[in-house]
Design a protein around this motif. Structure first.
Motif, PDB file in Angstrom:
ATOM      1  N   ARG A 122      51.183 -48.613 -27.510  1.00  0.00           N
ATOM      2  CA  ARG A 122      51.383 -47.834 -26.281  1.00  0.00           C
ATOM      3  C   ARG A 122      52.858 -47.488 -26.042  1.00  0.00           C
ATOM      4  O   ARG A 122      53.161 -46.570 -25.292  1.00  0.00           O
ATOM      5  CB  ARG A 122      50.815 -48.589 -25.083  1.00  0.00           C
ATOM      6  N   GLU A 138      31.336 -58.363 -27.500  1.00  0.00           N
ATOM      7  CA  GLU A 138      31.329 -56.904 -27.453  1.00  0.00           C
ATOM      8  C   GLU A 138      30.191 -56.330 -28.302  1.00  0.00           C
ATOM      9  O   GLU A 138      29.481 -55.402 -27.881  1.00  0.00           O
ATOM     10  CB  GLU A 138      32.680 -56.383 -27.938  1.00  0.00           C
ATOM     11  N   ARG A 162      40.090 -64.501 -31.139  1.00  0.00           N
ATOM     12  CA  ARG A 162      39.645 -63.149 -30.842  1.00  0.00           C
ATOM     13  C   ARG A 162      38.199 -62.925 -31.244  1.00  0.00           C
ATOM     14  O   ARG A 162      37.536 -62.022 -30.736  1.00  0.00           O
ATOM     15  CB  ARG A 162      40.546 -62.119 -31.536  1.00  0.00           C
ATOM     16  N   ASP A 196      41.298 -52.738 -28.227  1.00  0.00           N
ATOM     17  CA  ASP A 196      41.352 -52.184 -26.874  1.00  0.00           C
ATOM     18  C   ASP A 196      40.545 -50.885 -26.884  1.00  0.00           C
ATOM     19  O   ASP A 196      41.021 -49.860 -27.370  1.00  0.00           O
ATOM     20  CB  ASP A 196      42.811 -51.918 -26.487  1.00  0.00           C
ATOM     21  N   ASP A 230      39.815 -48.674 -24.693  1.00  0.00           N
ATOM     22  CA  ASP A 230      40.454 -47.532 -24.032  1.00  0.00           C
ATOM     23  C   ASP A 230      41.507 -46.905 -24.928  1.00  0.00           C
ATOM     24  O   ASP A 230      41.616 -45.674 -25.023  1.00  0.00           O
ATOM     25  CB  ASP A 230      41.088 -47.969 -22.706  1.00  0.00           C
ATOM     26  N   LEU A 231      42.301 -47.737 -25.593  1.00  0.00           N
ATOM     27  CA  LEU A 231      43.313 -47.214 -26.503  1.00  0.00           C
ATOM     28  C   LEU A 231      42.654 -46.533 -27.705  1.00  0.00           C
ATOM     29  O   LEU A 231      43.107 -45.468 -28.151  1.00  0.00           O
ATOM     30  CB  LEU A 231      44.246 -48.329 -26.976  1.00  0.00           C
ATOM     31  N   ASP A 232      41.587 -47.134 -28.243  1.00  0.00           N
ATOM     32  CA  ASP A 232      40.864 -46.500 -29.342  1.00  0.00           C
ATOM     33  C   ASP A 232      40.440 -45.085 -28.951  1.00  0.00           C
ATOM     34  O   ASP A 232      40.558 -44.140 -29.739  1.00  0.00           O
ATOM     35  CB  ASP A 232      39.630 -47.319 -29.729  1.00  0.00           C
ATOM     36  N   THR A 274      41.677 -51.200 -32.555  1.00  0.00           N
ATOM     37  CA  THR A 274      42.833 -51.937 -32.034  1.00  0.00           C
ATOM     38  C   THR A 274      42.452 -53.177 -31.252  1.00  0.00           C
ATOM     39  O   THR A 274      43.305 -54.011 -30.968  1.00  0.00           O
ATOM     40  CB  THR A 274      43.668 -51.039 -31.115  1.00  0.00           C
ATOM     41  N   SER A 328      49.973 -54.523 -32.082  1.00  0.00           N
ATOM     42  CA  SER A 328      48.955 -54.690 -31.035  1.00  0.00           C
ATOM     43  C   SER A 328      48.901 -53.472 -30.126  1.00  0.00           C
ATOM     44  O   SER A 328      49.782 -52.598 -30.162  1.00  0.00           O
ATOM     45  CB  SER A 328      49.293 -55.928 -30.204  1.00  0.00           C
ATOM     46  N   PRO A 329      47.890 -53.401 -29.264  1.00  0.00           N
ATOM     47  CA  PRO A 329      47.838 -52.305 -28.301  1.00  0.00           C
ATOM     48  C   PRO A 329      49.106 -52.175 -27.452  1.00  0.00           C
ATOM     49  O   PRO A 329      49.551 -51.057 -27.173  1.00  0.00           O
ATOM     50  CB  PRO A 329      46.613 -52.666 -27.439  1.00  0.00           C
TER      51      PRO A 329
END
Length: 353
Positions: free
Chosen positions: A302, A45, A38, A327, A329-331, A325, A297-298
């Motif tokens: 979800r 990023e 990861r 992710d 978008d999830l953050d 996370t 995990s994301p």
């Protein structure tokens, strides 16, 4: 224009999602459990954010996954100053890279990894006053030399002007896997001054009996509970009638422990129609997801309702909650105001930033 020396520990954090609580000496086992690297993605990023804000930044790095690959993926043409000695990277490679960066006069050493990598970077810097900054990618991220998220680290790297002393802490992973957390100060280094840098983890706490009783009292039949690590959630596990894994994730439903010390895959397999994930923020930092509980995990988050629990004392020392996370978008979905259980019935509004 800043000159960055970028070094990535490619295996950092691989043990998190598969429940190993660290990767030191466990790379083969992590891969056998299906772990994927990861750190390179988190490096890309962070560097993409650097390129957005300061495209003229000069990047020096090591070859391949130790920096050159993610730097190129982020749009840079880095200067490669060396290569790892073997097929598997080692702490000696990290230290060699940092020494080369210092010899070439970089303005900042930007590293990607966890506390173990931070220790290696700090040891290589020694008495030099060149600042360092971490992109969080490890399971253990207790030091105050890290950005709160990869993009935040990139923003700080691109824009910082001043520096200040910051602590590098580490823990023994073998003790950590046995449920013991003893942080050790391993160094004090110069770090950029920035709000988007995390605090050093505080191990203090307060009474959590009321919090635990409140969660247990409201536990519903047929609901699957994903119970995160830490002493506060540990008290919840005790109220539900089992000891639990102090620094791992356990899954419980209808009086039965479905999985102890679960990996991401095991949690996903155990989820039902209705699910609740119970987590407590890290003292001093405020992280709810992304520090020490990467098994959650994301994909799991979800499918769950999120229940955050903490003592009032812990929240008083935090100010805000944070998520990382992996992710974005999830953050973003998780950000905003959240009710945190602080007693049997009482809740407090806290902002997730």
């Amino acid at each position: 224009m800043h000159t960055l020396g970028v070094v990535v520990n490619p295996i950092a954090g691989m043990g998190g999602r598969v429940g190993l609580k660290g990767t030191d000496g466990k790379v083969a086992e992590a891969r056998a459990r299906g772990a994927e690297p990861r750190a390179p993605d988190r490096a890309r990023e962070a560097l993409a954010r650097v390129r957005e804000l300061a495209p003229d930044t000069e990047v020096l790095t090591y070859g391949g996954a130790m920096g050159a690959d993610p730097a190129r993926a982020a749009g840079f043409e880095p200067t490669v100053v060396g290569h790892p000695d073997g097929e598997e990277t080692a702490p000696s490679d990290t230290r060699a890279a940092v020494r080369e960066f210092l010899a070439r006069g970089v303005d900042l050493v930007l590293f990607v990894g966890g506390d173990g990598t931070a220790v290696d970077v700090a040891e290589a810097i020694g008495d030099d006053d060149t600042p360092m900054l971490g992109v969080p990618a490890g399971v253990k991220v207790y030091s105050e030399v890290f950005g709160v998220r990869p993009r935040a680290a990139g923003q700080v790297a691109a824009t910082f002007e001043d520096t200040e002393p910051g602590e590098v802490n580490d823990i023994d992973e073998d003790e950590y896997r046995e449920g013991e957390v003893h942080t050790e100060l391993r160094g004090v280094v110069q770090v950029p001054v920035a709000e988007e840098r995390q605090s050093s983890k505080q191990l203090g706490g307060g009474t959590v009996e009321g919090v635990a009783e409140g969660v247990a009292r409201e536990a519903s039949a047929g609901v699957t509970y994903v119970l995160g690590p830490g002493s506060t959630v540990g008290a919840v596990k005790a109220q539900l009638g089992f000891e639990g894994t102090a620094l791992g994730v356990d899954v419980w439903r209808d009086g039965e422990v479905l999985v102890e010390d679960a990996s991401e895959a095991e949690i996903l397999d155990a989820l039902g129609e209705e699910n609740v994930v119970v987590v407590s923020p890290i003292g001093g930092q405020g992280f709810v997801f992304g520090r020490g509980n990467q098994q959650i995990s994301p994909a799991i988050i979800r499918r769950c309702r999120v229940e955050v629990v903490a003592s009032k004392r812990k929240l008083d020392g935090i100010g805000v909650l944070r998520v990382d996370t992996g992710d974005p978008d999830l953050d973003e979905e998780l950000r905003g105001w959240l009710q945190v259980r602080v007693g049997r019935y009482e809740r407090r509004l806290m902002e997730v930033v």
